[in-house]
Design a protein around this motif. Structure first.
Motif, PDB file in Angstrom:
ATOM      1  N   LEU A  15      90.718 101.150  31.987  1.00 36.87           N
ATOM      2  CA  LEU A  15      91.417 102.423  32.133  1.00 36.87           C
ATOM      3  C   LEU A  15      92.187 102.793  30.876  1.00 36.87           C
ATOM      4  O   LEU A  15      92.487 103.973  30.654  1.00 36.87           O
ATOM      5  N   ARG A  16      92.505 101.806  30.049  1.00 35.06           N
ATOM      6  CA  ARG A  16      93.292 102.051  28.840  1.00 35.06           C
ATOM      7  C   ARG A  16      92.436 102.153  27.574  1.00 35.06           C
ATOM      8  O   ARG A  16      92.953 102.484  26.512  1.00 35.06           O
ATOM      9  N   ILE A  17      91.158 101.836  27.669  1.00 31.96           N
ATOM     10  CA  ILE A  17      90.304 101.880  26.483  1.00 31.96           C
ATOM     11  C   ILE A  17      89.955 103.315  26.117  1.00 31.96           C
ATOM     12  O   ILE A  17      90.065 103.735  24.960  1.00 31.96           O
ATOM     13  N   GLY A  18      89.496 104.095  27.104  1.00 33.96           N
ATOM     14  CA  GLY A  18      89.157 105.490  26.849  1.00 33.96           C
ATOM     15  C   GLY A  18      87.898 105.686  26.042  1.00 33.96           C
ATOM     16  O   GLY A  18      87.711 106.734  25.424  1.00 33.96           O
ATOM     17  N   ASP A  19      87.024 104.698  26.004  1.00 30.69           N
ATOM     18  CA  ASP A  19      85.763 104.786  25.266  1.00 30.69           C
ATOM     19  C   ASP A  19      84.657 104.268  26.177  1.00 30.69           C
ATOM     20  O   ASP A  19      84.621 103.089  26.510  1.00 30.69           O
ATOM     21  N   GLY A  20      83.746 105.174  26.579  1.00 32.41           N
ATOM     22  CA  GLY A  20      82.715 104.798  27.537  1.00 32.41           C
ATOM     23  C   GLY A  20      81.830 103.660  27.063  1.00 32.41           C
ATOM     24  O   GLY A  20      81.436 102.799  27.853  1.00 32.41           O
ATOM     25  N   VAL A  21      81.498 103.649  25.772  1.00 30.18           N
ATOM     26  CA  VAL A  21      80.624 102.594  25.246  1.00 30.18           C
ATOM     27  C   VAL A  21      81.303 101.230  25.347  1.00 30.18           C
ATOM     28  O   VAL A  21      80.710 100.242  25.797  1.00 30.18           O
ATOM     29  N   LEU A  22      82.567 101.154  24.923  1.00 28.87           N
ATOM     30  CA  LEU A  22      83.293  99.885  24.983  1.00 28.87           C
ATOM     31  C   LEU A  22      83.540  99.460  26.434  1.00 28.87           C
ATOM     32  O   LEU A  22      83.470  98.269  26.760  1.00 28.87           O
ATOM     33  N   GLU A  23      83.814 100.421  27.310  1.00 23.01           N
ATOM     34  CA  GLU A  23      84.031 100.080  28.717  1.00 23.01           C
ATOM     35  C   GLU A  23      82.761  99.520  29.340  1.00 23.01           C
ATOM     36  O   GLU A  23      82.804  98.553  30.110  1.00 23.01           O
ATOM     37  N   SER A  24      81.612 100.101  29.004  1.00 23.83           N
ATOM     38  CA  SER A  24      80.343  99.587  29.515  1.00 23.83           C
ATOM     39  C   SER A  24      80.042  98.200  28.952  1.00 23.83           C
ATOM     40  O   SER A  24      79.538  97.326  29.665  1.00 23.83           O
ATOM     41  N   ALA A  25      80.351  98.001  27.671  1.00 23.68           N
ATOM     42  CA  ALA A  25      80.135  96.690  27.059  1.00 23.68           C
ATOM     43  C   ALA A  25      80.991  95.627  27.743  1.00 23.68           C
ATOM     44  O   ALA A  25      80.531  94.509  28.000  1.00 23.68           O
ATOM     45  N   LEU A  26      82.241  95.977  28.055  1.00 27.25           N
ATOM     46  CA  LEU A  26      83.102  95.035  28.769  1.00 27.25           C
ATOM     47  C   LEU A  26      82.546  94.748  30.158  1.00 27.25           C
ATOM     48  O   LEU A  26      82.577  93.607  30.624  1.00 27.25           O
ATOM     49  N   GLY A  27      82.016  95.780  30.814  1.00 28.70           N
ATOM     50  CA  GLY A  27      81.434  95.583  32.140  1.00 28.70           C
ATOM     51  C   GLY A  27      80.242  94.639  32.117  1.00 28.70           C
ATOM     52  O   GLY A  27      80.005  93.900  33.080  1.00 28.70           O
ATOM     53  N   LEU A  28      79.487  94.630  31.028  1.00 30.02           N
ATOM     54  CA  LEU A  28      78.334  93.729  30.929  1.00 30.02           C
ATOM     55  C   LEU A  28      78.754  92.259  30.919  1.00 30.02           C
ATOM     56  O   LEU A  28      77.982  91.382  31.307  1.00 30.02           O
ATOM     57  N   LEU A  29      79.962  91.992  30.469  1.00 30.13           N
ATOM     58  CA  LEU A  29      80.434  90.605  30.400  1.00 30.13           C
ATOM     59  C   LEU A  29      80.971  90.093  31.735  1.00 30.13           C
ATOM     60  O   LEU A  29      81.099  88.884  31.924  1.00 30.13           O
ATOM     61  N   VAL A  30      81.283  91.006  32.651  1.00 29.48           N
ATOM     62  CA  VAL A  30      81.976  90.607  33.876  1.00 29.48           C
ATOM     63  C   VAL A  30      81.207  89.584  34.703  1.00 29.48           C
ATOM     64  O   VAL A  30      81.779  88.552  35.103  1.00 29.48           O
ATOM     65  N   PRO A  31      79.912  89.785  35.035  1.00 31.56           N
ATOM     66  CA  PRO A  31      79.247  88.800  35.893  1.00 31.56           C
ATOM     67  C   PRO A  31      79.182  87.411  35.279  1.00 31.56           C
ATOM     68  O   PRO A  31      79.348  86.405  35.987  1.00 31.56           O
ATOM     69  N   PHE A  32      78.953  87.338  33.971  1.00 29.63           N
ATOM     70  CA  PHE A  32      78.863  86.033  33.324  1.00 29.63           C
ATOM     71  C   PHE A  32      80.240  85.363  33.272  1.00 29.63           C
ATOM     72  O   PHE A  32      80.365  84.161  33.529  1.00 29.63           O
ATOM     73  N   ALA A  33      81.267  86.146  32.964  1.00 32.17           N
ATOM     74  CA  ALA A  33      82.621  85.585  32.915  1.00 32.17           C
ATOM     75  C   ALA A  33      83.063  85.130  34.300  1.00 32.17           C
ATOM     76  O   ALA A  33      83.633  84.046  34.460  1.00 32.17           O
ATOM     77  N   ALA A  34      82.814  85.945  35.324  1.00 24.60           N
ATOM     78  CA  ALA A  34      83.226  85.585  36.683  1.00 24.60           C
ATOM     79  C   ALA A  34      82.547  84.299  37.132  1.00 24.60           C
ATOM     80  O   ALA A  34      83.193  83.397  37.693  1.00 24.60           O
ATOM     81  N   TYR A  35      81.256  84.198  36.879  1.00 20.43           N
ATOM     82  CA  TYR A  35      80.522  83.003  37.307  1.00 20.43           C
ATOM     83  C   TYR A  35      81.011  81.755  36.581  1.00 20.43           C
ATOM     84  O   TYR A  35      81.303  80.725  37.205  1.00 20.43           O
ATOM     85  N   LEU A  36      81.108  81.834  35.261  1.00 18.97           N
ATOM     86  CA  LEU A  36      81.451  80.646  34.472  1.00 18.97           C
ATOM     87  C   LEU A  36      82.895  80.202  34.716  1.00 18.97           C
ATOM     88  O   LEU A  36      83.177  78.996  34.825  1.00 18.97           O
ATOM     89  N   ILE A  37      83.820  81.160  34.808  1.00 20.66           N
ATOM     90  CA  ILE A  37      85.220  80.788  35.053  1.00 20.66           C
ATOM     91  C   ILE A  37      85.364  80.141  36.425  1.00 20.66           C
ATOM     92  O   ILE A  37      86.048  79.117  36.578  1.00 20.66           O
ATOM     93  N   ALA A  38      84.720  80.720  37.422  1.00 20.54           N
ATOM     94  CA  ALA A  38      84.812  80.147  38.770  1.00 20.54           C
ATOM     95  C   ALA A  38      84.221  78.748  38.822  1.00 20.54           C
ATOM     96  O   ALA A  38      84.813  77.834  39.413  1.00 20.54           O
ATOM     97  N   GLU A  39      83.063  78.556  38.221  1.00 19.81           N
ATOM     98  CA  GLU A  39      82.445  77.234  38.225  1.00 19.81           C
ATOM     99  C   GLU A  39      83.290  76.225  37.450  1.00 19.81           C
ATOM    100  O   GLU A  39      83.330  75.038  37.789  1.00 19.81           O
TER     101      GLU A  39
END
Length: 514
Positions: A202-226
């Protein structure tokens, strides 16, 4: 090069299947089985250390983003019975059957098999159901089940493997505690990560960067939880549900880009996975070298995996209603035809094969368990998957709520149009906006407000809104051709063409979405 050819071949088969309106997962599996027996074709094996975080995590995340948190919450009881209760029941039932019919297979390895084949993969079932118009509640149950059953099955798998390899400190009470810790930890990790990512975006204000951050979410969530011994699968699902539910707060460019990106990722990964399922059949059978007794036992195990779902779904659909007046008042009784379709939609997929590949080499009976897991996975994919469309058509299970949803959409669009017009009056009261522009803006708002009402009242003929969209699309095509011709004549450069083309594409996307 082998991996590149595999991906290209899988995409080619998926393209043909989608063009002919065939179920792509089933076609890919069948083609993979055929190709696996061609001499010279290399062996492909699923590596669970790669499949779970790099394939399963993004697929689950994408499905979670596009799922309805409100629908899942409204159906949490039946989804929980399927995603948790049925998985544990299947683990026990299939494990006991395998223990009885497979000579020399111990109870603990048999339960490992039960956990491996317990979670259905709803990719094929949901694709078929969406194409044939399954009722919305049935689609919600299948999707919700697929989001939660993987976490249950993989946690049960870890517990069963610990018992099978004779872990010195293992006890079933420890196994239950591990199960609860993994589930609770997965929810907490996924929620914390999603809240943090949402706040940052919400604070980035750049669609490209926000989408790039979203691409990392599933991998980060899985690895951190494991890493903290929680359920990585559940963390991914919770993160996806939270971010999907709160996506309206993000920018429009983020939503547009994420939708396109995740659709492409889904097609690529699903094509690759189902092709790999078929390609591994020859290798698995060669490793196990089954005799006729094993073939018979495999058929019995396959039947048990199919039947236990029916034994579970019918009582779970009707017994709670019989025991609770509150359930009867809150939920409409499902028809037996719909329950039958859900019972038959139990195809297994990538989770089962990844779990089978993750079985430790030192576990007794590993080759037999892997073979049986492949029989159940491929058997359910081909038998149930190929017959599910005919079953849906034969039973006449159709979505009857389209009219009600269209009416609700029309009412909501009408209210939104009134809010839009009210805001227009406020911002044009000082006369700063030319009158002809005000009339155009008012016309656009009224058009959007009336579009759903027109569809509702003109089911058998083209509505004015549909005629407008058709005509406007033709106009956009002519504009695009004129700009391309101007570029080819050297009157404008490619950068100018890309700018105007994006404007035309965005408008056409709106028209196509409507």
């Amino acid at each position: 090069m082998e991996l590149l050819l595999l991906v290209l071949g899988a995409l080619a088969v998926a393209t043909l299947a989608r063009r002919e309106d065939w179920p792509a997962p089933l076609v890919l599996t069948a083609v993979g089985i055929g190709v696996s027996f061609i001499p010279g074709v290399p062996e492909f094996r699923l590596d669970p250390e790669l499949v779970l975080p790099l394939v399963l995590a993004p697929l689950l995340y994408s499905a979670s983003l596009n799922s309805s948190y409100l629908d899942i919450r409204a159906n949490i009881r039946p989804i929980g019975l399927l995603a948790v209760g049925l998985v544990l029941a299947t683990t026990a039932a299939v494990g006991l059957v395998a223990y009885w019919v497979v000579p020399g297979l111990g109870l603990a390895p048999a339960l490992v098999l039960g956990a491996v084949v317990a979670p259905p993969d709803a990719v094929a079932a949901v694709a078929i159901g969406r194409r044939l118009g399954l009722p919305r509640r049935a689609m919600t149950l299948l999707t919700g089940e697929s989001l939660g059953n993987d976490a249950t099955a993989l946690t049960a798998f870890k517990v069963a493997v610990a018992a099978a390899i004779g872990a010195t400190s293992f006890s079933w009470s420890d196994g239950l505690l591990t199960f609860l810790e993994a589930a609770i930890g997965g929810v907490v990790v996924g929620l914390l990560l999603a809240v943090a990512v949402h706040a940052i975006r919400l604070r980035i204000g750049d669609g490209v960067l926000e989408s790039a951050l979203g691409l990392l979410v599933p991998f980060a969530a899985y690895l951190i939880a494991e890493e903290v011994h929680a359920s990585g699968v559940l963390a991914v699902v919770v993160a996806g549900l939270y971010l999907g539910h709160n996506s309206p707060a993000a920018g429009f460019s983020t939503r547009l880009q994420e939708t396109a990106v995740w659709r492409s990722v889904d097609v690529l990964l699903e094509s690759l996975v189902f092709a790999l399922i078929g390609l591994q059949v020859r290798t698995v059978f060669a490793d196990a070298s089954p005799d006729w007794d094993m073939v018979g036992a495999s058929v019995v195990v396959l039947l048990s995996a199919v039947l236990v779902r029916f034994v579970w779904v019918f009582p779970s659909a009707y017994v709670p209603r019989a025991l609770s007046r509150r359930v009867r008042e809150r939920e409409q009784a499902p028809g037996w035809r719909q329950v039958l379709v859900i019972g038959w939609a139990g195809m297994r997929g990538v989770v089962s094969l990844a779990a089978a590949a993750a079985i430790p080499l030192e576990m007794p009976g590993r080759d037999v368990v892997v073979l049986l897991a492949f029989v159940v996975t491929v058997g359910t994919l081909l038998v149930q998957g190929l017959t599910l469309p005919a079953l849906i058509r034969g039973l006449g299970v159709r979505d009857t709520g389209e009219q009600q949803r269209l009416l609700a959409q029309a009412q909501a669009q009408n209210e939104a149009a009134r809010a839009s017009l009210s805001r227009l009056d406020e911002i044009t009261a000082d006369g700063s906006v030319p009158e002809h522009m005000v009339r155009r803006l008012r016309s656009l708002a009224e058009h959007r407000g009336n579009a759903a009402w027109e569809r509702l009242g003109r089911q058998d003929q083209e509505s004015p809104a549909a005629a407008y969209r058709r005509a406007r699309k033709e106009m956009l095509t002519a504009e695009r051709a004129a700009f391309v011709a101007a570029r080819d004549r050297g009157e404008i450069d490619d950068e100018t063409l890309r700018v105007v083309q994006r404007e035309l594409d965005l408008e056409e996307a709106v028209l196509s979405r409507e």
